[in-house]
Motif scaffolding. Structure first.
Motif, mmCIF file in Angstrom:
data_model
loop_
_atom_site.group_PDB
_atom_site.id
_atom_site.type_symbol
_atom_site.label_atom_id
_atom_site.label_comp_id
_atom_site.label_asym_id
_atom_site.label_seq_id
_atom_site.Cartn_x
_atom_site.Cartn_y
_atom_site.Cartn_z
ATOM 1 N N LEU A 1 -2.132 -4.838 -0.190
ATOM 2 C CA LEU A 1 -2.976 -5.318 -1.285
ATOM 3 C C LEU A 1 -2.519 -4.789 -2.644
ATOM 4 O O LEU A 1 -2.498 -5.529 -3.637
ATOM 5 N N VAL A 2 -2.161 -3.507 -2.695
ATOM 6 C CA VAL A 2 -1.866 -2.900 -3.995
ATOM 7 C C VAL A 2 -0.537 -3.370 -4.583
ATOM 8 O O VAL A 2 -0.185 -2.977 -5.701
ATOM 9 N N ARG A 3 0.184 -4.213 -3.883
ATOM 10 C CA ARG A 3 1.425 -4.759 -4.421
ATOM 11 C C ARG A 3 1.176 -5.932 -5.362
ATOM 12 O O ARG A 3 2.096 -6.404 -6.032
ATOM 13 N N HIS A 4 -0.063 -6.429 -5.418
ATOM 14 C CA HIS A 4 -0.344 -7.604 -6.242
ATOM 15 C C HIS A 4 -0.449 -7.233 -7.722
ATOM 16 O O HIS A 4 -0.929 -6.171 -8.080
ATOM 17 N N ARG A 5 -0.013 -8.148 -8.582
ATOM 18 C CA ARG A 5 -0.099 -8.011 -10.037
ATOM 19 C C ARG A 5 -0.612 -9.345 -10.575
ATOM 20 O O ARG A 5 -0.235 -10.392 -10.074
ATOM 21 N N PRO A 6 -1.382 -9.371 -11.636
ATOM 22 C CA PRO A 6 -2.034 -8.213 -12.251
ATOM 23 C C PRO A 6 -3.424 -8.021 -11.647
ATOM 24 O O PRO A 6 -4.256 -8.941 -11.658
ATOM 25 N N CYS A 7 -3.664 -6.870 -11.122
ATOM 26 C CA CYS A 7 -4.961 -6.504 -10.545
ATOM 27 C C CYS A 7 -5.263 -5.059 -10.913
ATOM 28 O O CYS A 7 -4.398 -4.321 -11.383
ATOM 29 N N THR A 8 -6.487 -4.677 -10.668
ATOM 30 C CA THR A 8 -6.888 -3.286 -10.781
ATOM 31 C C THR A 8 -7.390 -2.833 -9.421
ATOM 32 O O THR A 8 -8.108 -3.569 -8.744
ATOM 33 N N PHE A 9 -7.010 -1.627 -9.025
ATOM 34 C CA PHE A 9 -7.385 -1.101 -7.715
ATOM 35 C C PHE A 9 -7.957 0.302 -7.854
ATOM 36 O O PHE A 9 -7.413 1.126 -8.598
ATOM 37 N N LEU A 10 -9.025 0.574 -7.140
ATOM 38 C CA LEU A 10 -9.505 1.937 -6.946
ATOM 39 C C LEU A 10 -9.791 2.104 -5.460
ATOM 40 O O LEU A 10 -10.469 1.261 -4.861
ATOM 41 N N GLN A 11 -9.285 3.184 -4.882
ATOM 42 C CA GLN A 11 -9.323 3.332 -3.427
ATOM 43 C C GLN A 11 -9.808 4.724 -3.035
ATOM 44 O O GLN A 11 -9.534 5.722 -3.712
ATOM 45 N N GLU A 12 -10.519 4.756 -1.930
ATOM 46 C CA GLU A 12 -10.943 6.020 -1.325
ATOM 47 C C GLU A 12 -9.723 6.928 -1.117
ATOM 48 O O GLU A 12 -8.717 6.507 -0.556
ATOM 49 N N SER A 13 -9.826 8.150 -1.596
ATOM 50 C CA SER A 13 -8.683 9.050 -1.601
ATOM 51 C C SER A 13 -8.735 10.040 -0.443
ATOM 52 O O SER A 13 -9.634 10.882 -0.371
#
Length: 311
Positions: free
Chosen positions: A186-198
């Motif tokens: 998922l995080v390979r997509h542009r342009p997007c914003t991501f916030l993920q459980e760390s």
């Protein structure tokens, strides 16, 4: 050890909230500190994010503005700035429709402090949300952008824009509960914003996590099969080793033994045009099956809500 199914939720409730409330809700997913949210917590949280330069969190608040200039020169000058992460439609020689995140408007001002449109937008937002622009504006800037009017476009009006404009300016947040293999893609997509459980900060031995690791049920192995038994045994072994390491190590060190099957939460924020692109790729027969498991029902829901955009 806990096993759950993957899921998603479109965060409609955030659309009606203030920028600060939206940003705090999304930002706290990283540390799983949602329990700290209260009626007074949003502004101190976002002020801290701005002070410490946590720009990815500030990307979770997008606003749409209408900019009208007394002459076309400031509009032309804006495009020479090559502002990043903005959606801009030129409605007329002297009028713009602009959508961008708090981060985008902060960086546009910081990189081009003499640009009149950037200054006017920052001034407008700072009057409503001063905590986002502390230290970036000075009193003498007040009259510098005279002749430029900035107004907020309500969400209901954004929803009524022509299809192409709506696709570019309407942003939507979706919260996924999936395994780590899915989020790696998922995080390979542009342009997007991501916030993920760390996993670096979350200690799954803590009470708020049930003192256990949560795993996503694999699509590939049916319960009761030998393959599922092997998978479950492997997850249990990884959990034991992880909890053992936590006795003497930090969470960021112990996480190195955790597998892709670990449950994680991620918020993906993008405009409808980008969601359309994501779904075209991630629902095809060539896509990863675990990705299709959540993307196909998401596509159906977005088609129901925005049939002209996702047709």
């Amino acid at each position: 050890m806990h096993i759950i199914d993957p899921s998603f939720r479109i965060l409609d409730d955030l659309d009606q909230a203030s920028l600060a409330v939206r940003i705090e809700y999304c930002g706290r997913i990283c540390y799983k500190s949602e329990h700290r949210i209260d009626p007074e917590s949003a502004i101190p949280f976002v002020r801290k994010m701005a002070e410490h330069g946590h720009n990815s969190v500030l990307e979770m608040g997008v606003v749409t503005l209408r900019v009208e200039c007394a002459s076309p020169e400031p509009v032309a000058a804006l495009f020479f700035c090559q502002p990043k992460f903005l959606q801009i439609d030129r409605l007329a020689a002297d009028r713009l429709l602009v959508s961008g995140s708090v981060r985008a408007f902060r960086e546009m001002l910081g990189n081009h402090p003499d640009d009149l449109v950037s200054l006017a937008i920052a001034r407008f937002l700072a009057r409503r949300h001063p905590y986002f622009f502390e230290g970036l504006l000075s009193d003498h800037d007040e009259s510098a952008a005279a002749g430029i009017t900035v107004t907020k476009v309500p969400l209901a009006e954004v929803e009524r824009l022509p299809v192409d404009q709506r696709a570019r300016h309407r942003h939507l947040a979706v919260k996924f509960i999936v395994n780590r293999a899915v989020t790696h893609e998922l995080v390979r997509h542009r342009p997007c914003t991501f916030l993920q459980e760390s996993q670096r900060y979350c200690r799954y031995a803590d009470d708020k996590f049930g003192n256990e690791v949560t795993f996503i049920k694999p699509l590939f192995f049916a319960e009761g099969t030998p393959e599922f038994a092997v998978w479950k045994e492997s997850m249990a072994a990884m959990e034991r080793q992880y909890l053992r390491l936590l006795e003497t190590s930090s969470a960021q060190a112990a996480r190195t033994v955790l597998p892709n099957s670990c449950k994680t939460e991620i918020i993906v924020y993008a405009n409808l045009a980008e969601w359309r692109h994501i779904l075209e790729l991630r629902t095809s027969r060539a896509a990863e099956p675990s990705m299709r498991e959540v993307m196909i029902p998401l596509q159906a829901e977005l088609r129901r809500r925005y049939p002209t955009v996702f047709a």
